[in-house]
Design an enzyme around this catalytic site. Structure first.
Site, PDB file in Angstrom:
ATOM      1  N   ARG A 401       0.831  -1.205   0.000  1.00 46.84           N
ATOM      2  CA  ARG A 401       0.000   0.000   0.000  1.00 46.84           C
ATOM      3  C   ARG A 401       0.864   1.252   0.000  1.00 46.84           C
ATOM      4  O   ARG A 401       0.573   2.223  -0.697  1.00 46.84           O
ATOM      5  CB  ARG A 401      -0.957   0.026   1.202  1.00 46.84           C
ATOM      6  CG  ARG A 401      -1.971   1.183   1.112  1.00 46.84           C
ATOM      7  CD  ARG A 401      -2.903   1.244   2.312  1.00 46.84           C
ATOM      8  NE  ARG A 401      -4.007   2.179   2.086  1.00 46.84           N
ATOM      9  CZ  ARG A 401      -3.960   3.481   2.329  1.00 46.84           C
ATOM     10  NH1 ARG A 401      -2.844   4.037   2.782  1.00 46.84           N
ATOM     11  NH2 ARG A 401      -5.001   4.259   2.094  1.00 46.84           N
ATOM     12  N   CYS A 402       1.923   1.244   0.786  1.00 39.13           N
ATOM     13  CA  CYS A 402       2.811   2.400   0.849  1.00 39.13           C
ATOM     14  C   CYS A 402       3.417   2.731  -0.520  1.00 39.13           C
ATOM     15  O   CYS A 402       3.680   3.890  -0.825  1.00 39.13           O
ATOM     16  CB  CYS A 402       3.958   2.150   1.832  1.00 39.13           C
ATOM     17  SG  CYS A 402       3.471   2.001   3.557  1.00 39.13           S
ATOM     18  N   MET A 403       3.653   1.693  -1.334  1.00 36.31           N
ATOM     19  CA  MET A 403       4.358   1.874  -2.600  1.00 36.31           C
ATOM     20  C   MET A 403       3.425   2.220  -3.760  1.00 36.31           C
ATOM     21  O   MET A 403       3.868   2.255  -4.910  1.00 36.31           O
ATOM     22  CB  MET A 403       5.141   0.608  -2.952  1.00 36.31           C
ATOM     23  CG  MET A 403       6.282   0.307  -2.004  1.00 36.31           C
ATOM     24  SD  MET A 403       7.332  -1.015  -2.604  1.00 36.31           S
ATOM     25  CE  MET A 403       6.165  -2.374  -2.679  1.00 36.31           C
TER      26      MET A 403
END
Length: 413
Positions: A401-403
């Site tokens: 999700r962060c990426m």
């Protein structure tokens, strides 16, 4: 070129993903040194060759599931085709990069002028070493007193975490003010993309929060639970006051959001954003790190024209499952605890973002291979997983999700 269709549409965390923005790790990773890790918010140094292979595998999973993959570096280069805009962009970047000495600034401008637009963007992302500047000289007091520092412009190794500099919410974005000076320059790329890229410049993209506001908010803390309810973390990186300002703006829009659940999470490195401890994987299923459940406080924020600030803020007095059931209109909620809550496995897999999943459709997520205990639990709960390699990317302390920054998801039925 005119904007014929809506380019941004994100009204949930789990709607079928159609378009996403990524950044393929670049030479900025190879400008990390042990002495700079704390300044640049890293705990380790990834091996770029393998990190790129892992990131390409991530992109391949997305494409094989019908997702259009856009790259930050390519969009940024295309946004500065106009020479005047390019010059403005470079000056903006240099000013925020704290290049103060006039002599050094001129040398840097001369250095950057030799590059085409894509080379320019890649160079600014990678950082500019003092050894990159021909005839690097200390011609002012400012330059002399900083001459032992190895960079003219710092590298930006956090860029592959595209989730944080801005967040797509509904048909608009929050163009975020990042907590640290190190990361705040990342938002310049988004600013120019949404103002000047042919794909967006005629779409009049609404800005729900702007980078020039003094309070910080970051995309990893912004979750869209459905088309009525948002969740935002009060965290190490996001201020409560920023959430209030955003709430006033979004509630005054025609987007339809009615409630913000503000999660007050522990302010420490392991829990830097809400999405490192809590993500949505299906209509009624969520990953969560068990360590936040005890100290977790949740506030519901709704519109209230009678109050002084136009908001009604209520401290929720029940457990998280009941809060989510009530606000999302669900009969039941399942919290899938990272590594099942085992004190050793959960701590280890949380460090490697076991709770940070990217949903590409309801009940279908991308996960890191190394978090095998949590991945097995997801499957036991009926979640379809797509497993990506993760030995090097995870060193940056962020998961799938962060990426990724979704730009378009299908609306939920």
């Amino acid at each position: 070129m005119t904007c014929k269709n809506r380019e941004l549409n994100v009204y949930s965390e789990i709607g079928k993903l159609k378009t996403v923005l990524l950044h393929r790790p670049g030479k900025e990773i190879e400008n990390l040194t042990p002495n700079l890790m704390e300044r640049l918010l890293f705990d380790d140094i990834p091996y770029l060759k393998v990190a790129r292979q892992e990131h390409d595998a991530f992109a391949d999973i997305l494409r094989s599931n019908g997702v259009e993959v856009l790259y930050l570096e390519k969009l940024a280069a295309e946004a500065i085709e106009n020479h005047k805009i390019r010059d403005e962009f470079v000056m903006n970047f240099i000013e925020e990069g704290n290049v103060r000495g006039n002599g050094l600034k001129k040398q840097l401008l001369d250095h950057l002028s030799q590059f085409n637009n894509q080379e320019l963007i890649d160079t600014l992302m990678a950082g500019v070493r003092t050894t990159d500047i021909k005839n690097y000289a200390t011609v002012s007091l400012t330059d002399i007193t900083t001459s032992d520092y190895p960079f003219v412009l710092d590298p930006m190794p956090n860029l592959y975490f595209t989730r944080d500099p801005f967040a797509t919410i509904g048909s608009g974005i929050t163009l975020n003010h990042m907590r640290t000076e190190t990361r705040n320059r990342e938002t310049i790329f988004a600013k120019y993309i949404f103002e000047y890229h042919p794909r967006f410049q005629n779409c009049k993209v609404p800005i729900w929060y702007n980078r020039n506001q003094e309070l910080s908010i970051e995309g990893g803390d912004e979750l869209i639970l459905n088309d009525k309810v948002l969740a935002i973390g009060i965290s190490q990186r996001t201020d409560a006051g920023a959430i209030e300002r955003f709430a006033s703006t979004i509630f005054a829009s025609n987007e339809g959001f009615e409630t913000i659940l503000a999660f007050d999470i522990p302010k420490k490195r392991a829990f830097m954003h809400l999405d490192t401890v809590f993500t949505m994987v299906d209509y009624d299923k969520f990953t969560i790190h068990p360590e936040i459940e005890g100290p977790l406080t949740v506030f519901s924020i709704t519109k209230d024209s009678a109050s002084e600030n136009g908001l009604k803020i209520v401290k929720e007095e029940t457990v998280l499952e009941e809060i989510l059931k009530t606000h999302l209109g669900l009969d039941s909620v399942t919290l899938i605890r990272c590594a099942g809550g085992d004190p050793i496995d959960a701590a280890r897999e949380q460090w490697n973002d076991g709770s940070n999943t990217l949903a590409i459709a309801p009940g279908e997520v991308i996960v890191y291979s190394r978090n095998h205990v949590t991945n097995n639990l997801l499957q036991e709960h009926g979640i379809k997983i797509h497993v990506m390699p993760s030995s090097e990317l995870s060193r940056g302390r962020g998961g799938p999700r962060c990426m990724s920054m979704p730009l378009f998801r299908e609306n939920l039925k």
